[in-house]
Design a protein around this motif. Structure first.
Motif, PDB file in Angstrom:
ATOM      1  N   VAL A   1      57.799-127.231  -9.978  1.00  0.00           N
ATOM      2  CA  VAL A   1      57.909-127.270 -11.274  1.00  0.00           C
ATOM      3  C   VAL A   1      59.000-126.698 -11.985  1.00  0.00           C
ATOM      4  N   ALA A   2      59.387-125.265 -11.594  1.00  0.00           N
ATOM      5  CA  ALA A   2      60.263-124.641 -12.257  1.00  0.00           C
ATOM      6  C   ALA A   2      62.257-124.625 -11.571  1.00  0.00           C
ATOM      7  N   GLY A   3      61.907-125.240 -10.465  1.00  0.00           N
ATOM      8  CA  GLY A   3      63.247-125.366 -10.268  1.00  0.00           C
ATOM      9  C   GLY A   3      63.553-124.624  -8.937  1.00  0.00           C
ATOM     10  N   GLY A   4      62.211-124.067  -7.918  1.00  0.00           N
ATOM     11  CA  GLY A   4      62.658-122.483  -7.828  1.00  0.00           C
ATOM     12  C   GLY A   4      61.481-123.490  -6.013  1.00  0.00           C
ATOM     13  N   ARG A   5      61.670-122.405  -5.340  1.00  0.00           N
ATOM     14  CA  ARG A   5      60.647-121.902  -4.318  1.00  0.00           C
ATOM     15  C   ARG A   5      60.364-120.635  -4.262  1.00  0.00           C
ATOM     16  N   VAL A   6      59.114-120.660  -2.830  1.00  0.00           N
ATOM     17  CA  VAL A   6      58.819-119.261  -2.208  1.00  0.00           C
ATOM     18  C   VAL A   6      59.946-119.018  -1.488  1.00  0.00           C
ATOM     19  N   ALA A   7      59.999-118.102  -1.456  1.00  0.00           N
ATOM     20  CA  ALA A   7      61.676-117.447  -1.113  1.00  0.00           C
ATOM     21  C   ALA A   7      61.621-115.925   0.239  1.00  0.00           C
ATOM     22  N   TYR A   8      59.769-115.646  -0.157  1.00  0.00           N
ATOM     23  CA  TYR A   8      59.636-114.623   0.640  1.00  0.00           C
ATOM     24  C   TYR A   8      57.620-114.762   0.627  1.00  0.00           C
ATOM     25  N   LEU A   9      57.017-113.892   1.601  1.00  0.00           N
ATOM     26  CA  LEU A   9      56.127-113.523   1.554  1.00  0.00           C
ATOM     27  C   LEU A   9      55.824-111.760   1.194  1.00  0.00           C
ATOM     28  N   LYS A  10      54.543-111.324   0.612  1.00  0.00           N
ATOM     29  CA  LYS A  10      54.604-109.407   0.499  1.00  0.00           C
ATOM     30  C   LYS A  10      53.283-109.390  -0.104  1.00  0.00           C
ATOM     31  N   PRO A  11      52.292-109.068   1.310  1.00  0.00           N
ATOM     32  CA  PRO A  11      50.887-108.422   0.766  1.00  0.00           C
ATOM     33  C   PRO A  11      50.937-107.762   0.145  1.00  0.00           C
ATOM     34  N   HIS A  12      49.831-107.709  -0.965  1.00  0.00           N
ATOM     35  CA  HIS A  12      49.755-107.143  -2.053  1.00  0.00           C
ATOM     36  C   HIS A  12      48.454-105.639  -1.735  1.00  0.00           C
ATOM     37  N   GLY A  13      48.678-104.393  -2.117  1.00  0.00           N
ATOM     38  CA  GLY A  13      47.705-103.453  -2.335  1.00  0.00           C
ATOM     39  C   GLY A  13      46.622-102.665  -0.926  1.00  0.00           C
ATOM     40  N   ALA A  14      45.547-103.447  -1.274  1.00  0.00           N
ATOM     41  CA  ALA A  14      45.126-102.798  -0.166  1.00  0.00           C
ATOM     42  C   ALA A  14      44.871-104.046   1.392  1.00  0.00           C
ATOM     43  N   LEU A  15      45.821-104.946   1.512  1.00  0.00           N
ATOM     44  CA  LEU A  15      46.453-105.786   2.761  1.00  0.00           C
ATOM     45  C   LEU A  15      47.444-105.439   3.064  1.00  0.00           C
ATOM     46  N   TYR A  16      48.139-104.866   2.046  1.00  0.00           N
ATOM     47  CA  TYR A  16      49.605-104.118   2.446  1.00  0.00           C
ATOM     48  C   TYR A  16      49.309-103.126   3.211  1.00  0.00           C
ATOM     49  N   ASN A  17      48.794-102.158   2.923  1.00  0.00           N
ATOM     50  CA  ASN A  17      48.330-101.593   3.328  1.00  0.00           C
ATOM     51  C   ASN A  17      47.176-101.062   4.858  1.00  0.00           C
ATOM     52  N   THR A  18      46.535-102.364   5.035  1.00  0.00           N
ATOM     53  CA  THR A  18      45.774-102.125   6.416  1.00  0.00           C
ATOM     54  C   THR A  18      46.904-102.665   7.282  1.00  0.00           C
ATOM     55  N   ALA A  19      47.265-103.695   6.873  1.00  0.00           N
ATOM     56  CA  ALA A  19      48.182-104.560   8.003  1.00  0.00           C
ATOM     57  C   ALA A  19      49.888-103.930   8.094  1.00  0.00           C
ATOM     58  N   ALA A  20      49.526-102.663   7.257  1.00  0.00           N
ATOM     59  CA  ALA A  20      50.742-101.533   7.941  1.00  0.00           C
ATOM     60  C   ALA A  20      50.028-101.264   9.068  1.00  0.00           C
ATOM     61  N   VAL A  21      49.038-100.780   9.649  1.00  0.00           N
ATOM     62  CA  VAL A  21      47.811-100.262  10.360  1.00  0.00           C
ATOM     63  C   VAL A  21      47.691-101.116  11.590  1.00  0.00           C
ATOM     64  N   ASP A  22      46.821-102.508  10.906  1.00  0.00           N
ATOM     65  CA  ASP A  22      45.824-103.180  11.646  1.00  0.00           C
ATOM     66  C   ASP A  22      46.609-104.036  12.361  1.00  0.00           C
ATOM     67  N   ALA A  23      46.581-104.050  13.768  1.00  0.00           N
ATOM     68  CA  ALA A  23      46.816-105.507  14.102  1.00  0.00           C
ATOM     69  C   ALA A  23      45.970-106.275  14.098  1.00  0.00           C
ATOM     70  N   GLY A  24      45.188-106.268  13.667  1.00  0.00           N
ATOM     71  CA  GLY A  24      44.179-108.027  13.498  1.00  0.00           C
ATOM     72  C   GLY A  24      44.406-109.001  11.989  1.00  0.00           C
ATOM     73  N   GLN A  25      44.915-107.527  10.737  1.00  0.00           N
ATOM     74  CA  GLN A  25      45.177-108.021   9.655  1.00  0.00           C
ATOM     75  C   GLN A  25      46.631-108.413   9.341  1.00  0.00           C
TER      76      GLN A  25
END
Length: 252
Positions: A101-125
């Motif tokens: 709607v704004a004329g842009g796009r989702v340019a990348y993905l970044k996990p937040h908070g506990a998901l960021y920290n968990t995905a850094a060490v947990d292969a499943g997540q």
């Protein structure tokens, strides 16, 4: 000239409650990690941030988190991995609508908070994050800590990986972040934050809480939008990077 991205977490209010000065930060950063409604954010906030980011030429990333508004996404949740993948896809799709709607796009993905920290060490997540990114767009960059499990799995899957450093967060000797519940988790001295950002950008390393030096080769540096004085701090980091000879520009 070396190029470095400067990102911040934005749109982390909810309803009438706002966290940080989003508009002012958008005048400083080159990439905006926009909350997608699960850990923070709501439709009106996402719409507002996307319009403001596009008008300033700031890249928009989907900052996806656990379904945890009450805990601001900072509490680990042990998900069914297919459900976690679908929750991430849901968040990305919601933000994409407002980007378009704004004329842009989702340019990348970044996990937040506990998901960021968990995905850094947990292969499943981490695999759930990768599966969501692949299903959404096989060329979508993933912004995460260099050397993390998420970074390795994303590279193995053929996704572009962008290494991220945290100028205002403490590091442990193994390269992971000091938990927010521990002393030294957040760096408050502006001069120290700027020096750490420049060291990461130029030398590819950061000093850990125990004094050891940790490799930290990054293409993007994060300044948290909920840190007190975040706008001034981000401006000082940007000025420090430029003074060190770096071009501050979005990685996308």
């Amino acid at each position: 000239m070396h190029s470095i991205d400067l990102n911040a977490d934005l749109g982390e209010g909810f309803g009438h409650w706002r966290l940080g000065d989003d508009d002012a930060l958008l005048d400083v950063v080159t990439s905006a990690n926009v909350a997608c409604g699960f850990h923070a954010g709501d439709p009106a906030t996402m719409h507002r941030i996307c319009r403001a980011a596009v008008s300033r030429g700031v890249a928009i990333g989907a900052q996806v988190g656990y379904r945890d508004l009450a805990g601001f996404g900072r509490r680990r949740i042990d998900y069914d991995l297919d459900e976690l993948r679908d929750d991430i896809l849901y968040q990305m799709g919601a933000l994409e609508g407002f980007c378009r709607v704004a004329g842009g796009r989702v340019a990348y993905l970044k996990p937040h908070g506990a998901l960021y920290n968990t995905a850094a060490v947990d292969a499943g997540q981490a695999s759930a994050v990768v599966a969501a990114a692949l299903a959404y767009d096989a060329g979508l960059p993933v912004l995460c800590q260099p050397g993390s499990v998420l970074a390795r799995l994303a590279v193995d899957a053929g996704l572009p990986v962008v290494g991220e450093g945290f100028a205002d967060r403490g590091y442990r000797a193994d390269g992971t972040l000091v938990p927010r519940s521990a002393a030294g988790a957040v760096i408050h001295d502006p001069a120290a934050v700027v020096a750490r950002a420049v060291r990461m950008a130029v030398e590819g390393e950061v000093e850990a809480a125990d004094g050891s030096v940790v490799p930290c080769r990054v293409a993007s540096i994060c300044v948290h939008g909920d840190t007190p004085g975040a706008v001034d701090l981000a401006a000082q980091v940007r000025a420090g990077l430029r003074a060190a000879g770096a071009e501050v520009a979005a990685f996308t």
